[in-house]
Scaffold this motif. Structure first.
Motif, mmCIF file in Angstrom:
data_model
loop_
_atom_site.group_PDB
_atom_site.id
_atom_site.type_symbol
_atom_site.label_atom_id
_atom_site.label_comp_id
_atom_site.label_asym_id
_atom_site.label_seq_id
_atom_site.Cartn_x
_atom_site.Cartn_y
_atom_site.Cartn_z
ATOM 1 N N LEU A 53 -22.723 13.105 -10.352
ATOM 2 C CA LEU A 53 -22.428 13.348 -8.945
ATOM 3 C C LEU A 53 -23.734 13.400 -8.151
ATOM 4 C CD1 LEU A 53 -19.654 16.098 -9.138
ATOM 5 C CD2 LEU A 53 -19.375 13.655 -8.759
ATOM 6 N N LEU A 72 -19.313 10.894 -3.280
ATOM 7 C CA LEU A 72 -19.508 10.016 -4.440
ATOM 8 C C LEU A 72 -19.153 8.594 -4.028
ATOM 9 C CD1 LEU A 72 -20.006 9.517 -7.472
ATOM 10 C CD2 LEU A 72 -17.592 10.058 -7.851
ATOM 11 N N GLU A 119 -19.262 4.696 -5.380
ATOM 12 C CA GLU A 119 -19.420 3.798 -6.513
ATOM 13 C C GLU A 119 -18.526 2.579 -6.307
ATOM 14 O OE1 GLU A 119 -21.445 3.827 -9.010
ATOM 15 O OE2 GLU A 119 -22.354 5.801 -8.672
#
Length: 856
Positions: free
Chosen positions: A350, A365, A367
């Motif tokens: 994180l 977060l 991604e």
């Protein structure tokens, strides 16, 4: 007369003489007694640093005796070397530093010629000059250098030791040496003690001095280090405690130095004269917590964003997100019907704040799992954080489909679906091969270009070969990567045609509105639509300027035409985005349809500068565009010939329908003529006709290569870096065309199509670089260009951005688009934090950076 003048001079230089005399005292004392004060400095430094407290009494006595003998020896030698400076020594030192030694001259008497008046006058004049020189005397600085007597610079070592003691030591520690002298303990008032409580470093709490803490309940952090020092007669003071939990190797309660950790509540007592007792209460370190603060979102190209919040009483050390497949929520159909191959869960750290307090913070977060086999499948995301002692939070679970890129093109979506089935388990390979065979069976009805068809065929054949001999994991991953690249190419396409790009952007936005996409995804799709609209308008204007078309209908019936500017189009798109953000999707879809109809019927009028003669740069760009269309036409013809090899009975009339689709204006007619001639020859001459057609294609390819060579020699902007890149790109195009020609003459159509694709890509790169070179030349010439000319520095906004197509400073051109803007923002924030903590930067700059951090 001479003595009187001498006395007067001495009275005038009384102050410099006194200073010189004092300097002689300092000089001789320093040279005689520097060993003595060096020894004393070392002894005082050792006492202030508390060396005597950490050594046995015997060692302290040995060191003390040694230092005492050294000091006595230095004192005796200093007395022997020292010579008391007299007043005459000061006069001599002062006189030696004056020109002609005037003080000595004033004390002299005339030896000869005393009876001669002229001789006496000369002598008196000489004495007067010497008196003036003596009156200008200044004090002589003492020479305190003793480097010849101290070649190893031991005096500096002593000074350094004392400096360290003054910084890190204390004068209070000097008194502890009294207890080590005979009768020292008896001279003290009694046994004494001192102690400290040092909380764990991660808490950031201050140390406590136990002597300042009143008896009663004392609250300290769990895991604090307690240090006690007992002074005086051994056994006079003892320590009793029940907070360390020690059961083995427990030291004596009367030890002079004791240290232990507080691991549980209990009692701490120092028993004896002046002792004290406390009830220790521990402040427990609570477990950290973490939770998602908002729903997970996905960008247009699959990047996920999950905001979360973490808290702890002292600070979070690290965090982790664990993503596992939610088998219960999974729809086990089609390629997912079989049991999946074992695959590890996803573990990603994180993001943590780079600077500042980690006791409570909010982060996101970010991604991209678009290429992961679980993309768009239901997963369970568990967020956990831990603090410095290693305590871990309860997992915060989020059950959602794993965000991934969405493919709107049906063929691209099908390829991605088969890719996911292949990654799910290698047992699906035969089914995937069957689907790919069905897709490539009739390529002219499915594929828009030869490149995507050939890639699909390559993937199919390689997968068949690998499956026949046993598909390994590496081979599976290789095929999956190739399928992903093919799907991206099918989705994005080779968007050299602005009309196709605009249509695709409109379809994507319409599909997103129907599927209830997120605000972020809609915003990105709107930006894509804006860019596609600008490209379409620019290409439409260039097309009309290239063909010399004048809008006769506008000239004849101006009352039936509606005039719109670029600002009007931007206002329409702003309105569409506003309606979508307000949730009024029906009105937004209606406005989008109106925009589509408007763009389909749009014509661009020529400006005043467009009616004149084209510049060399425009002519070069137009020539390269014409060459690119012709190369596209050749590639399409080669692709149709390749289709006829696989399906000789295909309807010949279909080829004519494809002529104008990719060949561009001026190319389709020549293709149709060739095709018509081929049909007129009959089936009996098919093979000979095909060979003749290959030769004709090769001849056209050679002519096109020569045309590129001619255009490269006449290209403007060759003096710029972009111009040199354009030259190199055209050289690459020539080499690719030469390879395509050889492949056509050798009847190797797949190789020819590959080389032609490389040539088209090189031509596009050359056109891009040529545009940059022309813009750079325009800037160097003062910013005067064609209709969309380069902007002068005065036309830029404070951020250095150029004005838009309408000349307004509010343009959002040249801003960061199509990139990871959130990650870039985090990089900028980290850089600001790093610079704000750099002590070498000016204070005014650091204050400004801190204000930025406080605001953002």
């Amino acid at each position: 007369m001479t003595q009187s003048r001498y006395q007067q001079s001495l009275r005038r230089i009384r102050f410099p003489l006194v200073l010189t005399h004092l300097g002689l005292w300092a000089e001789r004392i320093t040279r005689a007694f520097w060993p003595l004060w060096s020894v004393l400095f070392v002894a005082l430094a050792l006492l202030m640093l508390g060396v005597q407290d950490s050594l046995p009494v015997e060692a302290v006595w040995i060191i003390g005796v040694g230092l005492g003998l050294a000091a006595a020896t230095a004192l005796v030698l200093g007395i022997r070397w020292f010579r008391v400076p007299g007043r005459q020594d000061a006069l001599d030192r002062l006189d030696a530093n004056l020109s002609g030694r005037p003080l000595q001259t004033l004390r002299d008497t005339q030896a000869i010629g005393g009876g001669d008046a002229a001789s006496r006058a000369v002598w008196e004049a000489h004495q007067a000059r010497m008196a003036e020189r003596a009156a200008a005397a200044k004090a002589v600085s003492p020479d305190l250098r003793v480097s010849k007597r101290d070649p190893y610079a031991l005096r500096y070592v002593a000074v350094l030791a004392l400096s360290v003691a003054l910084i890190f030591g204390s004068f209070l520690r000097v008194g502890s040496v009294a207890e080590m002298t005979p009768g020292g303990a008896a001279l003290a008032d009694g046994p004494v003690w001192e102690g400290w409580v040092e909380p764990p470093a991660y808490t950031g709490l201050p140390s406590l001095y136990l002597a300042d803490q009143p008896e009663g309940v004392l609250e300290i952090a769990e895991g604090s280090r307690i240090t006690l020092r007992l002074y005086g007669q051994v056994g006079a003071l003892t320590v009793a405690e029940s907070i360390s939990g020690r059961t083995e190797d427990v030291p004596s309660a009367a030890d002079a130095s004791q240290s232990f950790d507080a691991v549980r509540a209990g009692k701490l007592s120092i028993e004896g004269p002046g002792g004290r007792s406390w009830d220790i209460a521990l402040i427990a370190d609570s477990n950290p917590t973490v939770q998602a603060t908002d729903d997970i979102t996905a960008a247009a190209f699959g990047e996920m964003s999950l905001p979360f919040e973490a808290r702890d009483d002292y600070g979070i050390r690290e965090g982790e997100a664990i993503i596992s497949l939610d088998m219960e929520a999974l729809d086990r159909r089609y390629g997912l019907a079989r049991d999946p191959e074992p695959r590890d869960e996803i573990r990603i750290p994180l993001p943590m704040p780079v600077a500042g307090n980690r006791a409570a913070f909010n982060e996101t977060l970010i991604e991209d799992f678009s290429e992961h086999p679980w993309a768009n499948l239901p997963v369970k995301i568990e967020l956990t954080v831990s603090d410095d002692p290693g305590q871990q939070s309860a997992p915060a679970a989020v059950n959602v489909p794993l965000p991934g890129r969405r493919f709107f093109d049906p063929l691209a979506a099908a390829v991605i679906e088969q890719r996911q089935a292949l990654l799910w388990t290698r047992e699906n390979a035969p089914d995937v091969i069957m689907v790919l065979r069905a897709v490539v069976h009739r390529p002219d009805d499915v594929f828009r270009s030869a490149t995507t068809y050939l890639r699909m065929r390559t993937i199919q054949r390689r997968l068949e070969l690998f499956t026949k001999h046993g598909l390994t994991e590496d081979q599976r991953d290789e095929i999956a990567e190739a399928m992903w690249n093919l799907a991206v190419l099918l989705e994005d396409g080779d968007l050299n045609d602005a009309r196709e790009r605009l249509k695709r952007a409109q379809e994507r936005l319409s599909e997103a509105m129907k599927n209830g996409a997120s605000d972020q995804e809609i915003a990105e799709l709107m930006q894509e639509l804006r860019q596609a609209t600008e490209d379409y308008m620019r290409q439409l204007a260039q097309e009309q300027r290239r063909n010399g078309e004048q809008n006769q209908e506008m000239a004849q019936n101006p009352e039936n035409m509606m005039e719109m500017t670029q600002d009007d189009l931007q206002a329409m798109m702003d309105r569409i985005q506003e309606l979508m953000e307000q949730g009024r999707m029906a009105e937004a879809e209606q406005a989008l349809r109106e925009l589509q109809e408007l763009m389909e019927n749009m014509q661009v009028t020529q400006g005043q500068q467009g009616q004149g003669q084209q510049s060399p740069g425009e002519q070069a760009m137009e020539g390269l565009a014409e060459t690119l269309r012709e190369q596209q036409g050749l590639s399409d013809q080669a692709f149709r010939d390749l289709q006829e090899q696989f399906n000789p009975s295909a309807n010949q009339g279909q080829s004519q329908g494809n002529e104008g689709r990719n060949g561009g204006e001026g190319r389709g007619q020549s293709h149709e003529g060739q095709q018509g001639e081929g049909q007129g020859q009959g089936d009996g001459e098919g093979q000979q006709g095909q060979q003749g057609q290959r030769g004709e294609l090769a001849d056209r390819q050679e002519a096109l290569r020569r045309e590129v060579e001619r255009q490269r020699g006449a290209m403007p902007g060759q003096g710029t870096e972009a111009g040199r890149r354009a030259q190199e790109a055209l050289r690459d195009a020539e080499r690719a065309m030469d390879g395509a020609e050889e492949a056509l003459r050798g009847n190797d159509l797949p190789e020819a199509i590959d080389r032609q694709s490389e040539a088209m890509e090189a031509l596009r790169e050359g056109m891009r670089n040529l545009g940059e070179a022309l813009a750079e030349e325009q800037r160097q010439q003062g910013g005067q260009g064609d209709t969309a000319g380069a902007q002068s520095p005065d036309q830029r906004d404070p951020l250095g951005r150029e004005a838009g197509n309408t000349g307004t400073i509010s343009s959002n051109e040249n801003l960061l688009q199509g990139e990871d803007v959130y990650r870039r923002a985090r990089e900028l924030l980290d850089e600001i934090r790093r610079r704000s903590g750099d002590g070498d930067r000016p204070e005014i700059e650091r204050n400004y950076l801190e204000r930025l951090l406080d605001r953002f």
